[in-house]
Design a protein around this motif. Structure first.
Motif, mmCIF file in Angstrom:
data_model
loop_
_atom_site.group_PDB
_atom_site.id
_atom_site.type_symbol
_atom_site.label_atom_id
_atom_site.label_comp_id
_atom_site.label_asym_id
_atom_site.label_seq_id
_atom_site.Cartn_x
_atom_site.Cartn_y
_atom_site.Cartn_z
ATOM 1 N N HIS A 289 0.853 -1.187 0.000
ATOM 2 C CA HIS A 289 0.000 0.000 0.000
ATOM 3 C C HIS A 289 0.890 1.240 0.000
ATOM 4 C CE1 HIS A 289 -3.353 2.637 0.712
ATOM 5 N NE2 HIS A 289 -2.792 3.116 1.821
ATOM 6 N N TYR A 290 0.663 2.131 -0.983
ATOM 7 C CA TYR A 290 1.464 3.347 -1.121
ATOM 8 C C TYR A 290 0.763 4.479 -0.370
ATOM 9 C CZ TYR A 290 3.482 0.448 -4.748
ATOM 10 O OH TYR A 290 4.070 -0.599 -5.427
ATOM 11 N N LEU A 291 1.376 4.888 0.747
ATOM 12 C CA LEU A 291 0.780 5.940 1.568
ATOM 13 C C LEU A 291 0.914 7.304 0.898
ATOM 14 C CD1 LEU A 291 2.194 4.662 4.971
ATOM 15 C CD2 LEU A 291 -0.127 4.348 4.097
ATOM 16 N N ASN A 292 2.068 7.549 0.296
ATOM 17 C CA ASN A 292 2.319 8.760 -0.495
ATOM 18 C C ASN A 292 3.555 8.483 -1.348
ATOM 19 O OD1 ASN A 292 4.606 9.213 1.245
ATOM 20 N ND2 ASN A 292 3.214 10.199 2.715
ATOM 21 N N ASP A 293 4.162 9.519 -1.901
ATOM 22 C CA ASP A 293 5.315 9.317 -2.780
ATOM 23 C C ASP A 293 6.529 8.768 -2.041
ATOM 24 O OD1 ASP A 293 3.849 10.203 -4.899
ATOM 25 O OD2 ASP A 293 4.624 12.262 -4.841
ATOM 26 N N ALA A 294 6.577 8.928 -0.732
ATOM 27 C CA ALA A 294 7.761 8.517 0.027
ATOM 28 C C ALA A 294 7.546 7.249 0.847
ATOM 29 C CB ALA A 294 8.207 9.652 0.957
ATOM 30 N N TRP A 295 6.324 7.055 1.356
ATOM 31 C CA TRP A 295 6.079 5.967 2.298
ATOM 32 C C TRP A 295 5.221 4.874 1.659
ATOM 33 C CZ3 TRP A 295 8.180 5.591 7.149
ATOM 34 C CH2 TRP A 295 8.765 6.745 7.681
ATOM 35 N N SER A 296 5.572 3.625 1.943
ATOM 36 C CA SER A 296 4.746 2.488 1.529
ATOM 37 C C SER A 296 4.799 1.423 2.607
ATOM 38 C CB SER A 296 5.213 1.915 0.184
ATOM 39 O OG SER A 296 6.528 1.400 0.284
ATOM 40 N N PHE A 297 3.753 0.616 2.657
ATOM 41 C CA PHE A 297 3.658 -0.439 3.657
ATOM 42 C C PHE A 297 3.421 -1.760 2.945
ATOM 43 C CE2 PHE A 297 1.160 -3.031 6.689
ATOM 44 C CZ PHE A 297 2.118 -3.142 7.696
ATOM 45 N N ASN A 298 4.192 -2.778 3.337
ATOM 46 C CA ASN A 298 4.056 -4.101 2.734
ATOM 47 C C ASN A 298 3.737 -5.107 3.825
ATOM 48 O OD1 ASN A 298 5.439 -6.870 2.029
ATOM 49 N ND2 ASN A 298 5.027 -5.890 0.072
ATOM 50 N N VAL A 299 2.671 -5.881 3.638
ATOM 51 C CA VAL A 299 2.322 -6.934 4.580
ATOM 52 C C VAL A 299 2.030 -8.210 3.793
ATOM 53 C CG1 VAL A 299 -0.107 -6.221 4.644
ATOM 54 C CG2 VAL A 299 0.835 -7.639 6.490
ATOM 55 N N THR A 300 2.577 -9.323 4.267
ATOM 56 C CA THR A 300 2.398 -10.614 3.602
ATOM 57 C C THR A 300 2.042 -11.674 4.635
ATOM 58 O OG1 THR A 300 4.042 -10.003 1.916
ATOM 59 C CG2 THR A 300 3.460 -12.342 2.099
ATOM 60 N N PRO A 301 0.739 -11.858 4.919
ATOM 61 C CA PRO A 301 0.344 -12.981 5.765
ATOM 62 C C PRO A 301 0.442 -14.283 4.969
ATOM 63 C CG PRO A 301 -1.585 -11.785 5.014
ATOM 64 C CD PRO A 301 -0.388 -11.010 4.523
ATOM 65 N N ALA A 333 6.684 -4.809 6.458
ATOM 66 C CA ALA A 333 7.770 -3.865 6.186
ATOM 67 C C ALA A 333 7.192 -2.486 5.881
ATOM 68 C CB ALA A 333 8.623 -4.342 5.015
ATOM 69 N N LEU A 334 7.782 -1.480 6.507
ATOM 70 C CA LEU A 334 7.450 -0.085 6.233
ATOM 71 C C LEU A 334 8.647 0.540 5.535
ATOM 72 C CD1 LEU A 334 5.440 2.278 6.682
ATOM 73 C CD2 LEU A 334 6.679 2.766 8.811
ATOM 74 N N THR A 335 8.423 1.062 4.334
ATOM 75 C CA THR A 335 9.510 1.579 3.499
ATOM 76 C C THR A 335 9.387 3.088 3.339
ATOM 77 O OG1 THR A 335 9.611 -0.498 2.261
ATOM 78 C CG2 THR A 335 10.628 1.424 1.244
ATOM 79 N N TYR A 336 10.526 3.765 3.545
ATOM 80 C CA TYR A 336 10.591 5.213 3.375
ATOM 81 C C TYR A 336 11.676 5.520 2.357
ATOM 82 C CZ TYR A 336 11.373 10.175 4.459
ATOM 83 O OH TYR A 336 11.521 11.542 4.376
#
Length: 685
Positions: A289-301, A333-336
């Motif tokens: 999920h792309y929160l904005n141009d800088a932040w995204s969140f990845n989850v894999t159950p 994972a939270l990516t910045y």
């Protein structure tokens, strides 16, 4: 499970087509490739701070492997030993490892998710992977990144599921071979739009049946995979479901000096009752999920479950083992991504597993191999692993990668039989064991020019002991004495292009402590030390007149780094520091000469597989001389929607051993198959 005509009926159901055009495309330039194993967001291969190999989807289609070793040994530094049927042992920057060492030293992934729980590995686990229709396979040699923990010790193999097509299409491919071999690979996929969202759906079914070229060695194998993709402006999602079933009659070792070259012996099977029955299911949901141009969140159950029952034909006494486990977990994972090319990834992996193992010997006592129940236990396991992975752009041409992972493992063991010693076996009372491992990584990549990038990589890998290491103990062991294996690695290399030549070269040095292995008489060693160093090179270049040349070669030394003297069979089992480890050839290679012809509608390939000589026991008193095998493949588009393909394996009809071993005072071998012709057809619509 034999399927008869159903393997032919499924292609009709799918109504589908050829896996590839006759001519393969040349490998993409390294600077144009992206690899997805290192980080959730993907990494440009050119600036990856360490080695990475990729087997392309077109390579998967062209090889048409009926055993994963035929495909994976095309990757540099990979030395897969095929045993019998679908069994195999793995070596990546290591000796060929068996038992708990083999199960725990390599990480097998499906789209970045381990196919088995940490601590519950299986040396044969790759037969559960859907390699036959993979969308590509990525291999990292040596320690994995901070993204992965236990088992990413000597290397990892990530099998990627194929992405659905944008429009309806399918594929059906059938192959026939000697001794009743029949393989059917079938895939259908489609895609569609719904407003701003795109969808994709893919399904594949694989059937494989083989009566076996050795006595009582046939098997039936079935695999299936489903994938659904969804994408919109803020989300990328794909979900997978995979299932596998194997029913195998297993041919055991043949014994005697160079028995693999004896035509009267090589096709025999002294243990016709040996078998392996196994099944596995896995599912995962990958959501970014792309929160904005800088932040995204990845989850894999994810969820996985497997069961296996097999005869331990490699040990005296004819023991039967039953094992299995189920797991639930999630990768988060939270990516910045900052300005200037910097990236920070904050991740946490969690996993809970319930597993069991039972081992019984139905045959009468043979020495210390006693009749009756050897082990019967369950283990509940919890793993919590936070990590940090960072990428820093130090300058226009220099990129620094740094990361660290902390992995905490808890095993809760319950014994379901009598405690104490019976023969060589020790059944311990109920207990709890915990392990905490920290694995840092530091890498640097520098682009010297558009054609050349150099890299240096420092990494530590660790793995908590396998549950079989901890609880399938022997009478000479003390409960709780086993520690986490730890490996430190230094790697230096370069990749790039010189004219039309595409290359990657690397040199490495590694040291490992707390090495757990089983000696030639089947006794456990808990505190070994080893060192490993070598050079690897991977090349591809087009030649004139439609020819091209590719392949890899490696020279490596794998040595014991400790001394061990034993009273039982010292001529086979004594270990001396500085001596080569058994089943560790110094030279390996795979060279392929390709030829594209008939206006690009056909392709052939001559493959040379080189295996150097190696010792087969720890003391170096027995050895295998190695071998050189040649395979010939050809494929042609004879009609717009029809391709024909054929291959001859072991072109020179060489007598060789797929695996040479030494155990209980005997030279032992899994012999290689005679020259054999395989042919088939593909249909697409």
């Amino acid at each position: 499970m034999r399927f008869g005509v159903w393997g032919l009926a499924v292609p009709v159901f799918f109504g589908v087509a050829a896996t590839s055009a006759g001519a393969q495309e040349a490998p993409a330039p390294i600077k144009g490739e992206v690899v997805v194993t290192s980080t959730p967001v993907g990494t440009a291969r050119q600036t990856h701070p360490g080695n990475v190999a990729k087997i392309s989807e077109s390579d998967v289609e062209f090889v048409r492997a009926d055993n994963h070793t035929q495909l994976l040994n095309r990757a540099p530094g990979v030395n897969m030993h095929s045993n019998n049927g679908q069994e195999s042992l793995t070596a990546i920057r290591s000796p060929v490892l068996s038992g708990g060492a083999g199960a725990g030293s390599f990480l097998f992934l499906e789209d970045g998710v381990p196919t088995r729980a940490a601590g519950f590995g299986n040396v044969n686990a790759l037969f559960e992977s859907i390699t036959e229709t993979a969308g590509g396979i990525e291999i990292i040699r040596g320690p994995g990144s901070a993204r992965y923990g236990s088992n990413a010790l000597h290397g990892l193999i990530n099998v990627l599921s194929p992405a659905p097509a944008a429009t309806p299409q399918g594929v059906a491919d059938v192959t026939f071979g000697p001794h009743g071999l029949f393989q059917s690979r079938n895939t259908a996929s489609t895609g569609w739009q719904s407003g701003e969202a795109s969808h994709g759906l893919l399904g594949s079914v694989i059937f494989l049946e083989d009566d076996g070229w050795r006595a009582s060695s046939g098997y039936g194998q079935q695999k299936t995979q489903l994938r659904y993709d969804y994408s919109d402006t803020d989300n990328d999602i794909f979900a997978t479901f995979s299932a596998h079933n194997l029913n195998q009659e297993t041919a055991s070792f043949i014994e005697g000096p160079e028995a693999y070259s004896d035509d009267a012996v090589r096709q025999t099977n002294d243990d016709p009752q040996a078998f392996r029955d196994a099944w596995a299911v896995r599912s995962a949901l990958h959501w970014t999920h792309y929160l904005n141009d800088a932040w995204s969140f990845n989850v894999t159950p994810f969820y996985r479950k497997n069961r296996m029952r097999f005869a331990m034909h490699f040990l005296p006494g004819g023991s039967i083992e039953e094992n299995g486990h189920w797991s639930v977990g999630a990768q988060n994972a939270l990516t910045y991504e900052t300005g200037g090319g910097h990236t920070l990834i904050f991740g946490t992996d969690v996993e809970y597993t319930q597993g069991y193992l039972r081992e019984d010997q139905p045959e009468p006592t043979m020495g210390s191999f006693t009749q009756g129940t050897h082990y019967d236990y369950t283990v509940d396991a919890t793993v919590l692993a936070p990590y940090l992975h960072t990428i820093w752009q130090l300058g226009p041409a220099t990129e620094l990668t740094a990361g660290v992972r902390l992995e905490h493992t808890i095993y809760e063991y319950t014994n379901r039989t009598d405690t104490g010693v019976t023969g060589r076996y020790l059944r311990v009372a109920d207990r709890e064991d915990t392990f905490t491992d920290v694995t840092p990584k530091l890498g640097l990549a520098h682009t010297f020019s558009e054609e050349v990038t150099g890299f240096i990589n420092l990494a530590r890998a660790a793995r908590a002991p396998q549950t079989t290491d901890l609880y399938r103990l022997q009478s000479t062991q003390v409960p709780g004495e086993i520690e986490s294996e730890q490996l430190d690695s230094l790697e230096v290399g370069a990749r790039g292009e010189i004219g039309t030549l595409v290359y990657e070269a690397a040199a490495y040095y590694m040291k490992k402590k707390n090495y757990f292995f089983r000696d030639s008489d089947g006794f456990n060693v808990t505190d070994g030390r080893t060192k490993h160093y070598g050079v690897e090179i991977d090349l591809f270049t087009p030649l004139a007149y439609g020819f091209d040349l590719g392949g890899w070669a490696t020279y490596a030394v794998h040595e014991y780094d400790f001394d061990r003297s034993v009273a039982t069979s010292p001529e086979a089992n004594n270990i001396a520091a500085g001596h080569d480890i058994d089943e560790a050839p110094r030279t390996l290679g795979n060279i392929r000469l390709g030829y594209t012809f008939w206006d690009g509608r056909a392709r052939s390939e001559l493959e040379w597989v080189h295996m150097g000589e190696y010792y087969t026991n720890p003391a170096g008193s027995a050895r295998y001389d190695g071998h050189d095998i040649f395979n010939l493949r050809v494929e042609a588009d004879v009609l717009e929607n029809v391709s024909l393909h054929a291959q001859i394996r072991n072109l020179t009809d060489k007598r060789y051993a797929e695996r040479a071993d030494y155990g209980f005072g005997n030279d032992r071998y899994f012999p290689g198959e005679d020259r054999a012709l395989y042919a088939g057809a593909s249909f697409r619509f």
